[in-house]
Design an enzyme around this catalytic site. Structure first.
Site, PDB file in Angstrom:
ATOM      1  CB  VAL A  23      -0.944   0.011   1.224  1.00  0.00           C
ATOM      2  CG1 VAL A  23      -1.630   1.369   1.360  1.00  0.00           C
ATOM      3  CG2 VAL A  23      -1.982  -1.092   1.119  1.00  0.00           C
ATOM      4  CG  ASP A 103     -17.410  -9.663   9.935  1.00  0.00           C
ATOM      5  OD1 ASP A 103     -18.041  -9.774   8.863  1.00  0.00           O
ATOM      6  OD2 ASP A 103     -17.933  -9.258  10.996  1.00  0.00           O
ATOM      7  CB  THR A 125      -8.506 -13.038   9.172  1.00  0.00           C
ATOM      8  OG1 THR A 125      -8.864 -14.082  10.093  1.00  0.00           O
ATOM      9  CG2 THR A 125      -9.324 -13.205   7.907  1.00  0.00           C
ATOM     10  CE  LYS A 214       0.199 -52.074  17.313  1.00  0.00           C
ATOM     11  NZ  LYS A 214      -0.427 -53.070  18.226  1.00  0.00           N
TER      12      LYS A 214
END
Length: 319
Positions: A23, A103, A125, A214
């Site tokens: 960015v 979110d 996330t 096992k």
């Protein structure tokens, strides 16, 4: 648009730094002034805003976590808190904000947009639970961390002939459990999207024992139940002493994988392109390796979908 800012919010995820770097450098490449906001929405309200240059994001692409730090803010959910944030943006002349998170972070970005601030969200996330994208930043790294842990736990489970229950993160989504369970060869996978009877898991363990097996690995998504509860139920049904491992925040740390670094770089640069093109109030993502964006309204509240074919495959291969 002349001034933009970037912040990270909510839970950290490997690759956030790569997204911040993208960015900042794409913004500077386009001739914008770029600001970093520290400590998420809390820092935004308190004015922890710093002008960045090329060197500000040097040597971070390979680092886990977020150099901007992160937080969860109850105050920002209030109108008073939101107005504090807007006042800070206005005082710095910032017109657009790139928000990296999940979110809850998107909901905050949507609130900024309602006040007239141009916003774009980037999915950061480990849970991979954001609609509108095939992958979220950090998911691949967390997945590989879990698979590495499964391999190590399987070594000791085999040595001591034990059943091991491994609880993984993911909030209300089962992607981390499903993908890691398939990649790690787990005998059983428990995810919130699919109802699973513990009796079926016990039967599978018993059948394995009868044919000479096992040890077993059971992956439990935190959104389905707890690993401790699964162990308790198994012990109540058969003469077995399973071990439980809760991986916890170990899954959030570590250097981002190459995939996450590339994904974060692509999404970060794309977010800046959208801001300068006035396509705002949207979340970016990647679908079938193509960059996409959707309005926040079409993302928020949409239920997470699991790959049912993959879950069925995991069941078939673990007979």
């Amino acid at each position: 648009m002349k001034k933009i800012a970037v912040l990270t919010s909510g839970g950290d995820s490997p690759g956030m730094n790569a997204a911040v770097r993208a960015v900042v450098r794409k913004g500077l490449y386009l001739g914008l002034e770029v600001f970093g906001v520290y400590r998420g929405y809390t820092g935004l309200m308190e004015g922890e805003i710093k002008k960045f240059d090329l060197g500000s994001v040097g040597d971070i692409i390979h680092r886990g976590g977020t150099m901007l730090h992160s937080s969860r803010s109850e105050e920002f959910k209030t109108e008073e808190g939101q107005r504090k944030a807007i006042d800070q943006l206005m005082s710095h002349g910032i017109e657009g904000v790139v928000v990296i998170g999940g979110d809850g972070s998107y909901r905050g970005a949507q609130k900024l947009a309602e006040y007239g601030i141009a916003t774009v969200g980037i999915p950061g996330t480990i849970d991979n639970d954001i609609p509108g994208t095939d992958y979220t930043i950090g998911f691949d790294t967390a997945l590989n961390t879990i698979v590495d842990a499964i391999d190590k736990i399987r070594d000791t489970a085999m040595s001591h002939e034990k059943t091991s229950v491994i609880e993984v993160m993911g909030r209300d989504a089962g992607d981390l459990a499903l993908w890691s369970g398939l990649a790690g060869g787990a005998e059983s996978i428990m995810i919130p999207e699919v109802s699973i009877d513990i009796g079926g898991i016990v039967d599978k363990i018993q059948k394995g024992i009868e044919r000479g097996k096992k040890h077993s690995i059971i992956i439990v998504a935190e959104g389905s139940t707890s690993g401790v509860e699964v162990v308790k139920q198994i012990k109540n049904r058969m003469n077995l002493e399973p071990r439980v491992t809760i991986l916890g925040h170990l899954q959030r740390g570590g250097k981002p994988t190459g995939f996450d670094r590339v994904l974060a770089s692509r999404l970060g640069a794309y977010a800046v392109d959208l801001l300068t093109d006035n396509q705002v109030g949207v979340a970016v993502g990647i679908e079938q390796n193509k960059l996409v964006h959707y309005p926040f309204d079409k993302i928020l509240g949409k239920p997470h979908q699991i790959n049912t074919n993959m879950f069925e495959l995991a069941s078939q291969l673990s007979i």
